[in-house]
Design a protein around this motif. Structure first.
Motif, PDB file in Angstrom:
ATOM      1  N   HIS A 134       0.882  -1.159   0.000  1.00  0.00           N
ATOM      2  CA  HIS A 134       0.000   0.000   0.000  1.00  0.00           C
ATOM      3  C   HIS A 134       0.917   1.205   0.000  1.00  0.00           C
ATOM      4  O   HIS A 134       1.588   1.470   1.003  1.00  0.00           O
ATOM      5  CB  HIS A 134      -0.908  -0.010   1.235  1.00  0.00           C
ATOM      6  N   ASP A 135       0.967   1.951  -1.106  1.00  0.00           N
ATOM      7  CA  ASP A 135       2.023   2.963  -1.232  1.00  0.00           C
ATOM      8  C   ASP A 135       1.844   4.136  -0.260  1.00  0.00           C
ATOM      9  O   ASP A 135       2.754   4.932  -0.076  1.00  0.00           O
ATOM     10  CB  ASP A 135       2.168   3.440  -2.680  1.00  0.00           C
ATOM     11  N   GLY A 136       0.665   4.231   0.364  1.00  0.00           N
ATOM     12  CA  GLY A 136       0.474   5.322   1.322  1.00  0.00           C
ATOM     13  C   GLY A 136       0.890   4.959   2.729  1.00  0.00           C
ATOM     14  O   GLY A 136       1.069   5.830   3.572  1.00  0.00           O
ATOM     15  N   LEU A 137       1.029   3.659   3.004  1.00  0.00           N
ATOM     16  CA  LEU A 137       1.276   3.239   4.383  1.00  0.00           C
ATOM     17  C   LEU A 137       2.567   2.452   4.574  1.00  0.00           C
ATOM     18  O   LEU A 137       3.083   2.372   5.676  1.00  0.00           O
ATOM     19  CB  LEU A 137       0.094   2.375   4.875  1.00  0.00           C
ATOM     20  N   MET A 138       3.109   1.874   3.511  1.00  0.00           N
ATOM     21  CA  MET A 138       4.211   0.940   3.688  1.00  0.00           C
ATOM     22  C   MET A 138       5.525   1.658   3.994  1.00  0.00           C
ATOM     23  O   MET A 138       5.689   2.847   3.709  1.00  0.00           O
ATOM     24  CB  MET A 138       4.364   0.058   2.448  1.00  0.00           C
ATOM     25  N   GLY A 139       6.459   0.927   4.588  1.00  0.00           N
ATOM     26  CA  GLY A 139       7.746   1.505   4.928  1.00  0.00           C
ATOM     27  C   GLY A 139       8.637   1.696   3.715  1.00  0.00           C
ATOM     28  O   GLY A 139       9.382   2.673   3.619  1.00  0.00           O
ATOM     29  N   GLN A 140       8.565   0.772   2.760  1.00  0.00           N
ATOM     30  CA  GLN A 140       9.467   0.799   1.606  1.00  0.00           C
ATOM     31  C   GLN A 140       9.133   1.922   0.628  1.00  0.00           C
ATOM     32  O   GLN A 140       8.063   2.510   0.700  1.00  0.00           O
ATOM     33  CB  GLN A 140       9.362  -0.531   0.836  1.00  0.00           C
ATOM     34  N   GLN A 141      10.034   2.172  -0.287  1.00  0.00           N
ATOM     35  CA  GLN A 141       9.748   3.024  -1.424  1.00  0.00           C
ATOM     36  C   GLN A 141      10.431   2.441  -2.652  1.00  0.00           C
ATOM     37  O   GLN A 141      11.321   1.611  -2.519  1.00  0.00           O
ATOM     38  CB  GLN A 141      10.228   4.462  -1.218  1.00  0.00           C
ATOM     39  N   GLY A 142      10.016   2.889  -3.836  1.00  0.00           N
ATOM     40  CA  GLY A 142      10.708   2.462  -5.052  1.00  0.00           C
ATOM     41  C   GLY A 142      12.069   3.128  -5.096  1.00  0.00           C
ATOM     42  O   GLY A 142      12.179   4.324  -4.905  1.00  0.00           O
ATOM     43  N   ILE A 143      13.141   2.347  -5.317  1.00  0.00           N
ATOM     44  CA  ILE A 143      14.474   2.943  -5.310  1.00  0.00           C
ATOM     45  C   ILE A 143      15.303   2.323  -6.434  1.00  0.00           C
ATOM     46  O   ILE A 143      15.365   1.106  -6.566  1.00  0.00           O
ATOM     47  CB  ILE A 143      15.149   2.805  -3.923  1.00  0.00           C
ATOM     48  N   PHE A 144      15.906   3.198  -7.238  1.00  0.00           N
ATOM     49  CA  PHE A 144      16.674   2.763  -8.397  1.00  0.00           C
ATOM     50  C   PHE A 144      17.977   3.540  -8.448  1.00  0.00           C
ATOM     51  O   PHE A 144      18.003   4.745  -8.186  1.00  0.00           O
ATOM     52  CB  PHE A 144      15.884   3.003  -9.690  1.00  0.00           C
ATOM     53  N   ILE A 145      19.074   2.818  -8.773  1.00  0.00           N
ATOM     54  CA  ILE A 145      20.374   3.476  -8.899  1.00  0.00           C
ATOM     55  C   ILE A 145      20.861   3.269 -10.324  1.00  0.00           C
ATOM     56  O   ILE A 145      21.002   2.127 -10.766  1.00  0.00           O
ATOM     57  CB  ILE A 145      21.397   2.888  -7.911  1.00  0.00           C
ATOM     58  N   ASP A 146      21.076   4.379 -10.987  1.00  0.00           N
ATOM     59  CA  ASP A 146      21.338   4.349 -12.422  1.00  0.00           C
ATOM     60  C   ASP A 146      20.232   3.521 -13.084  1.00  0.00           C
ATOM     61  O   ASP A 146      19.075   3.802 -12.875  1.00  0.00           O
ATOM     62  CB  ASP A 146      22.756   3.866 -12.706  1.00  0.00           C
ATOM     63  N   GLU A 147      20.553   2.492 -13.811  1.00  0.00           N
ATOM     64  CA  GLU A 147      19.468   1.759 -14.472  1.00  0.00           C
ATOM     65  C   GLU A 147      19.207   0.432 -13.765  1.00  0.00           C
ATOM     66  O   GLU A 147      18.789  -0.533 -14.390  1.00  0.00           O
ATOM     67  CB  GLU A 147      19.792   1.538 -15.955  1.00  0.00           C
ATOM     68  N   LYS A 148      19.473   0.395 -12.462  1.00  0.00           N
ATOM     69  CA  LYS A 148      19.268  -0.853 -11.728  1.00  0.00           C
ATOM     70  C   LYS A 148      18.338  -0.661 -10.531  1.00  0.00           C
ATOM     71  O   LYS A 148      18.312   0.399  -9.917  1.00  0.00           O
ATOM     72  CB  LYS A 148      20.616  -1.400 -11.241  1.00  0.00           C
ATOM     73  N   GLN A 149      17.608  -1.717 -10.229  1.00  0.00           N
ATOM     74  CA  GLN A 149      16.759  -1.673  -9.054  1.00  0.00           C
ATOM     75  C   GLN A 149      17.630  -1.716  -7.810  1.00  0.00           C
ATOM     76  O   GLN A 149      18.548  -2.527  -7.723  1.00  0.00           O
ATOM     77  CB  GLN A 149      15.823  -2.870  -9.085  1.00  0.00           C
ATOM     78  N   GLY A 150      17.371  -0.844  -6.859  1.00  0.00           N
ATOM     79  CA  GLY A 150      18.166  -0.808  -5.648  1.00  0.00           C
ATOM     80  C   GLY A 150      17.559  -1.688  -4.565  1.00  0.00           C
ATOM     81  O   GLY A 150      16.350  -1.700  -4.387  1.00  0.00           O
ATOM     82  N   ASN A 151      18.433  -2.440  -3.887  1.00  0.00           N
ATOM     83  CA  ASN A 151      17.999  -3.153  -2.697  1.00  0.00           C
ATOM     84  C   ASN A 151      16.984  -4.265  -2.969  1.00  0.00           C
ATOM     85  O   ASN A 151      16.615  -4.542  -4.102  1.00  0.00           O
ATOM     86  CB  ASN A 151      17.421  -2.174  -1.679  1.00  0.00           C
ATOM     87  N   THR A 152      16.536  -4.892  -1.897  1.00  0.00           N
ATOM     88  CA  THR A 152      15.588  -5.998  -2.009  1.00  0.00           C
ATOM     89  C   THR A 152      14.222  -5.533  -1.530  1.00  0.00           C
ATOM     90  O   THR A 152      14.043  -4.379  -1.192  1.00  0.00           O
ATOM     91  CB  THR A 152      16.029  -7.144  -1.085  1.00  0.00           C
ATOM     92  N   GLU A 153      13.279  -6.469  -1.480  1.00  0.00           N
ATOM     93  CA  GLU A 153      11.921  -6.079  -1.106  1.00  0.00           C
ATOM     94  C   GLU A 153      11.833  -5.597   0.342  1.00  0.00           C
ATOM     95  O   GLU A 153      10.857  -5.010   0.740  1.00  0.00           O
ATOM     96  CB  GLU A 153      10.941  -7.222  -1.345  1.00  0.00           C
ATOM     97  N   ARG A 154      12.866  -5.855   1.103  1.00  0.00           N
ATOM     98  CA  ARG A 154      12.868  -5.335   2.470  1.00  0.00           C
ATOM     99  C   ARG A 154      12.850  -3.804   2.452  1.00  0.00           C
ATOM    100  O   ARG A 154      12.296  -3.171   3.335  1.00  0.00           O
ATOM    101  CB  ARG A 154      14.111  -5.840   3.206  1.00  0.00           C
ATOM    102  N   PHE A 155      13.493  -3.223   1.433  1.00  0.00           N
ATOM    103  CA  PHE A 155      13.564  -1.766   1.344  1.00  0.00           C
ATOM    104  C   PHE A 155      12.857  -1.204   0.110  1.00  0.00           C
ATOM    105  O   PHE A 155      12.591  -0.027   0.051  1.00  0.00           O
ATOM    106  CB  PHE A 155      15.027  -1.312   1.300  1.00  0.00           C
ATOM    107  N   ASN A 156      12.646  -2.056  -0.889  1.00  0.00           N
ATOM    108  CA  ASN A 156      12.175  -1.545  -2.174  1.00  0.00           C
ATOM    109  C   ASN A 156      10.723  -1.961  -2.428  1.00  0.00           C
ATOM    110  O   ASN A 156      10.412  -3.147  -2.552  1.00  0.00           O
ATOM    111  CB  ASN A 156      13.080  -2.065  -3.297  1.00  0.00           C
ATOM    112  N   SER A 157       9.838  -0.977  -2.539  1.00  0.00           N
ATOM    113  CA  SER A 157       8.418  -1.279  -2.680  1.00  0.00           C
ATOM    114  C   SER A 157       8.107  -1.941  -4.017  1.00  0.00           C
ATOM    115  O   SER A 157       7.233  -2.805  -4.102  1.00  0.00           O
ATOM    116  CB  SER A 157       7.589   0.001  -2.530  1.00  0.00           C
ATOM    117  N   ILE A 158       8.836  -1.537  -5.065  1.00  0.00           N
ATOM    118  CA  ILE A 158       8.556  -2.121  -6.382  1.00  0.00           C
ATOM    119  C   ILE A 158       8.992  -3.591  -6.411  1.00  0.00           C
ATOM    120  O   ILE A 158       8.310  -4.449  -6.971  1.00  0.00           O
ATOM    121  CB  ILE A 158       9.259  -1.307  -7.485  1.00  0.00           C
ATOM    122  N   ALA A 159      10.130  -3.889  -5.755  1.00  0.00           N
ATOM    123  CA  ALA A 159      10.563  -5.290  -5.654  1.00  0.00           C
ATOM    124  C   ALA A 159       9.516  -6.092  -4.902  1.00  0.00           C
ATOM    125  O   ALA A 159       9.194  -7.232  -5.250  1.00  0.00           O
ATOM    126  CB  ALA A 159      11.911  -5.376  -4.932  1.00  0.00           C
TER     127      ALA A 159
END
Lengths: 588, 409
Positions: free
Chosen positions: B105-130
């Protein structure tokens, strides 16, 4: 060069993207994008002006009441009825608006901003000392988001849970007067529909007491709300009060019961100045070094209009010249903050104009900066034009005040009113730069000042709310009036500027010769704060406040690009609401 | 009776009597594992039902342990705000104790979408899109949709972007339309909450250029829903309202995660909540019957002449009341604007114009229309006649014939 893209920025109302270019570990360029186009005001063209309240309050599920007040005010201005709205109606609007402010601030603090302090990164930072371990224990056990991996727990923090219950209680309190929350129908052009009964009044009073109980428990304990404000806000408080107060707190035990309420925990440990410089403590999260406006060559300003009606019949919708017209006085202060010892300037609404050089819109005329009263929006019509790496990169426009980007919201209001608690904190930050060793540079405005402003304003508004509920609101009887009929006038324009919790909110309306809406324009707080570059490539406030920062408050740690907490802190400290910022109208 | 999906009702002995399902713990409370809360709530009166059975509801949902993927498109966030106002079960208790796992739930969850250059950053622990990707790949969740789904410009959906993702080594925008398509594909069940997601609502009001769509319907047309646009065929339950009442949301979610059958009306709204006209139990109904109707706002009597759409709006607001029973729209003097109906807002505005003045009756004689309404206030059949006209009869012909007759009333 490393490019960090945060998309979506969560724990906002959605549709926010933030991109930062890093060079040698510092942000050198930033782009803040609204990624949703809602076409909200286009649908108002041709409709009955009386309907604008119920339409525009649905722009935002959090700021439904401020939008209703601004829309009703725009129609009242159109109908020349602003001076006629009865006192009892204005008291009820104040109560509903005050509740909306407190709810919005509590939601931002506890559901959005503070949870980032429970991030596992801070465990890695703090675990090396007893005080640090104790501090992280407090941060996680209070602020953790349910299900999110803090280093020590997954259950929601106690403050988070407390805040959700308070938000629900505030909704119940709003509904007593507004019918329901959100999107209650009680605010209408001409006044309100509610007529409070004796039982409504007694429920309001008991709910108010419960809301104050929450605020005292979380933010002022062991002091009461009144005691805290008497010591920090009213009159000319002792500038040393806050230092004496934090000095007396025990360092062996950081629990709330020992005086470490959420506000004190944040005041001390959210600041290197307070914790390290003044109290010589080994642990801190230096939010006072993040998210300010360093003295770059770009101008910035702090802007607000008036908010909360005086308790009397009628009000002046756009008369910013009357400093006394509203409980919160309008103000503008230049971002250099050179004039803090003088009063804020009185802003002129006619100097507000919007630019679309970096936004997915075009203007049909030759004008580059268009005042909202004559505003128009023609959105990018093809998918190929919507490219967040292009020259245009946001569905948010770029409003400017006399050409200057402005921060709006609690910190701007506190600066413009020279609120004593925030003023003293800013002065301490400023003086620390000369008092301590080189390299400890603080800006007076920062994530720290911004969050403290929101906390202090919550308490100030709660105090006013008590006056309106306990002293000004009266039980309905036949002598009281809550609504005056408004007569629509054709071929005219009207406007209302007010303040939403997140900052300045303006509605502008034009009607045609059939008294149907010909144009409607809204400039919302997040349009100011999250604005993209303008035609002269000046950054918006959120963008500008990230220039020069590192990925974490402690600099760049290994892997921290993948968890850039500095950016999270800064963005969420602005309380962005993109639902409000991306509505826009096709004028004409 | 309408069921969410075949797999979810497998093993359910429909029609079990309450007597045979007493809990073995001696509490005397009925066991809810095989029951539909909505039906029972309707039978007992929802407030009474919830007050007396909240722990049992919680226990039943705890067994289900279902993940929820909550997507938000073009909307105001008011549905989430209303959800947080949840009365019984308390929303935190629902998340904590009864383990409705709000996984995305993008309004309540701790994670956010995070990308570094053209790569997905981090795992689902930190990355909402993952996290979203993993949820969708695993499947088996309840998909909750809030807000309309922008289809414009030109069917690209780019008026509504909800994040980024990596495709072919490049970062690209993830539209709500694409996210919905992917998430709906692997969902066990789909719930559209709020009038925007159910029917397009305010987001799809006339004049908007975003081409916003509801999930299964836009207005009362199934062909114009985003699923029709995408060529998808999946069952959807609609809980409209601007905002929807938190009880409606929580009880429907409870029913769906336990796999209970849900009785719905023509527009797939749970019949338990959307059966009666607001007018029927309006707190100001007495004034209507006495013909004491206000001519201007804040006079305290019947709001019919001020444009109240209570006679053609079907929701249990008057018996449920809002915000823990504090009040409701007409009680506080605001005319009902029929925010739960498929053709909201266009068919019901100007909001302060009387139903018959609004030409809601599709061009039939105003006097006759008024009589239908007056009669309908007493006779339910009349109301339905008016309602069918009000919601736009022409679009109804688009519905495949087999959908008709599913009305569970």
């Amino acid at each position: 060069m490393v490019r960090i893209v945060i998309d979506p920025v969560t724990r906002t109302t959605g549709g926010l993207r933030f991109a930062a270019e890093m060079r040698d570990g510092s942000v050198v360029d930033a782009r803040c994008s609204g990624t949703t186009y809602r076409g909200f005001e286009q649908m108002l063209v041709g409709r009955d002006p009386m309907d604008v309240v119920y339409y525009t309050q649905r722009i935002c599920g959090m700021c439904s009441t401020p939008h209703a007040i601004a829309a009703a005010g725009a129609v009242e201005s159109l109908c020349e009825a602003s001076g006629e709205v009865p006192k009892d109606a204005l008291v009820i609007r104040n109560i509903l608006n005050g509740l909306a402010w407190i709810r919005s601030h509590v939601e931002n603090l506890y559901l959005s901003f503070l949870p980032d302090l429970a991030d596992p990164f801070y465990w890695e930072l703090l675990k090396f000392s007893d005080t640090g371990t104790a501090l992280y224990g407090e941060l996680a056990s209070r602020f953790n988001v349910p299900g999110y991996a803090s280093a020590v727990m997954t259950a929601p923090g106690s403050a988070y849970a407390d805040a959700v219950r308070c938000v629900k209680l505030i909704g119940e309190t709003e509904a007593i007067l507004s019918g329901r929350s959100p999107h209650g129908p009680a605010i209408v052009p001409g006044g309100v529909t509610a007529r409070p009964t004796a039982s409504d009044l007694s429920r309001l009073k008991s709910n108010y007491a419960a809301i104050v109980d929450f605020l005292e428990r979380r933010l002022t304990a062991p002091l009461s709300l009144d005691q805290w404000l008497a010591n920090t806000h009213a009159g000319t408080p002792d500038p040393n009060y806050i230092l004496d107060h934090v000095n007396a707190l025990p360092l062996k035990d950081l629990s709330a019961g020992k005086g470490w309420n959420d506000m004190m925990l944040f005041t001390v440990f959210g600041s290197r100045m307070m914790s390290s410089d003044f109290l010589a403590l080994p642990v801190y999260i230096e939010l006072d070094t993040l998210g300010g406006y360093p003295l770059l060559d770009q101008l910035i300003g702090f802007l607000n209009h008036g908010a909360f009606y005086r308790v009397r019949d009628g009000y002046a919708p756009l008369d910013a010249a009357q400093a006394d017209a509203y409980q919160v006085a309008p103000g503008f202060t230049a971002g250099s903050l050179q004039n803090l010892f003088a009063s804020a300037e009185s802003p002129d609404p006619a100097r507000i104009a919007e630019q679309v050089g970096s936004s997915f819109y075009t203007y049909s005329g030759a004008g580059l900066a268009v005042p909202p009263a004559g505003g128009e929006t023609i959105p990018a019509g093809s998918a190929a034009d919507i490219d967040y790496a292009g020259q245009k990169y946001s569905f948010v426009k770029a409003p400017r005040y006399g050409g200057v980007p402005c921060e709006v919201g609690p910190m701007a209001r506190m600066i413009n009113s020279r609120e004593p608690f925030i003023f003293n904190i800013m002065k301490m930050l400023h003086d620390s730069n000369s008092r301590f060793a080189a390299g400890k540079r603080y800006t007076m405005t920062s994530v720290y000042t911004r969050a403290l402003s929101r906390m202090q304003e919550t308490l100030v508004v709660a105090r006013w709310l008590g006056d309106w509920i306990n002293n000004d609101l009266e039980v309905h009887d036949s002598a009281r009036r809550y609504c005056v009929p408004v007569t629509l006038k054709s071929g005219r324009a009207g406007a209302c500027l007010t303040e939403a919790p997140r900052g300045m909110l303006g509605h502008w309306i034009r009607v045609d010769h059939n008294s149907r809406i010909a144009g409607y324009q809204i400039v919302s707080p997040t349009t100011w704060n999250a604005s993209p570059r303008d035609n002269e490539t000046r950054y918006g406030p959120m963008e500008l406040s990230t220039i020069g920062i590192k990925t974490t408050p402690r600099g760049n740690m290994p892997g921290s690009e993948a968890n850039p907490l500095s950016l999270y802190h800064i963005i969420r400290s602005f309380d962005p609401c993109v639902s409000c910022a991306v509505h826009t109208i096709r004028g004409k | 009776m309408y069921t969410i999906s075949k797999t979810m009702v497998t093993g359910f002995a429909l029609g079990d009597g309450m007597d045979t399902e007493r809990q073995k713990d001696g509490s005397g409370l009925p066991a809810f594992g095989r029951r539909t809360f909505l039906t029972m709530a309707a039978a007992a009166g929802a407030a009474v039902f919830l007050a007396s059975h909240a722990p049992a509801v919680a226990a039943a949902v705890a067994d289900a342990d279902k993940k929820i993927l909550w997507l938000r498109g073009a909307g105001c966030g008011g549905c989430t705000a209303s959800f947080l106002n949840g009365g019984n079960p308390d929303i935190l208790a629902a998340i904590e104790n009864i383990r409705i796992e709000l996984s995305y739930h993008d309004g309540l969850m701790g994670q956010q979408g995070i990308f570094i250059d053209e790569k997905q950053g981090n795992t689902e622990r930190f990355n909402s899109i993952a996290r979203m990707d993993n949820l969708i790949n695993a499947g088996g969740y309840l998909l909750v949709v809030e807000g309309a789904i922008p289809n414009g410009p030109d069917g690209s959906g780019k008026y509504g972007v909800i994040g980024s993702r990596i495709r072919n080594g490049q970062i690209e925008s993830l539209t709500m339309k694409t996210a919905f398509r992917d998430a709906a594909e692997n969902a066990d069940a789909i719930l559209a909450i709020g009038t925007c997601a159910a029917f397009g609502g305010i987001s799809a009001a006339g004049g908007s250029a975003t081409d916003a769509r509801g999930v299964a319907y836009t207005g009362s047309s199934r062909f114009k829903g985003i699923m029709g646009e995408l060529g998808m065929k999946k069952d959807v339950i609609n809980v409209p309202g601007c905002p929807p009442h938190p009880d409606w949301l929580l009880l429907t979610i409870a029913d769906m995660v336990t796999g209970a059958p849900i009785e719905t009306d023509d527009y797939r709204r749970p019949a338990a909540f959307f059966r009666e006209a607001v007018h029927t139990s309006c707190p100001r109904r007495g004034y209507y019957d006495d013909a004491r109707r206000d001519g201007s706002l804040a006079e305290g009597r019947c709001l019919y002449n001020l444009g109240c759409k209570g006679p053609v709006a079907y929701a249990d607001c008057p018996v449920r009341r809002w915000n823990a029973g504090a009040s409701m729209c007409t009680q506080t003097g605001g005319p009902c604007i029929a925010c739960v109906e498929p053709e909201f807002p266009d068919a019901f505005s100007p909001f302060f114009s009387r139903i018959e003045d609004r030409n809601l009756l599709g061009g039939i004689n105003i006097d006759t229309g008024a009589k239908i309404i007056l009669g309908g206030a007493v006779l339910g059949a009349g109301i339905h006649a008016v309602k069918r006209i009000a919601i736009g009869d022409s679009d109804r012909e688009e519905e495949p014939p087999k959908e008709k007759g599913k009305r569970g009333l």
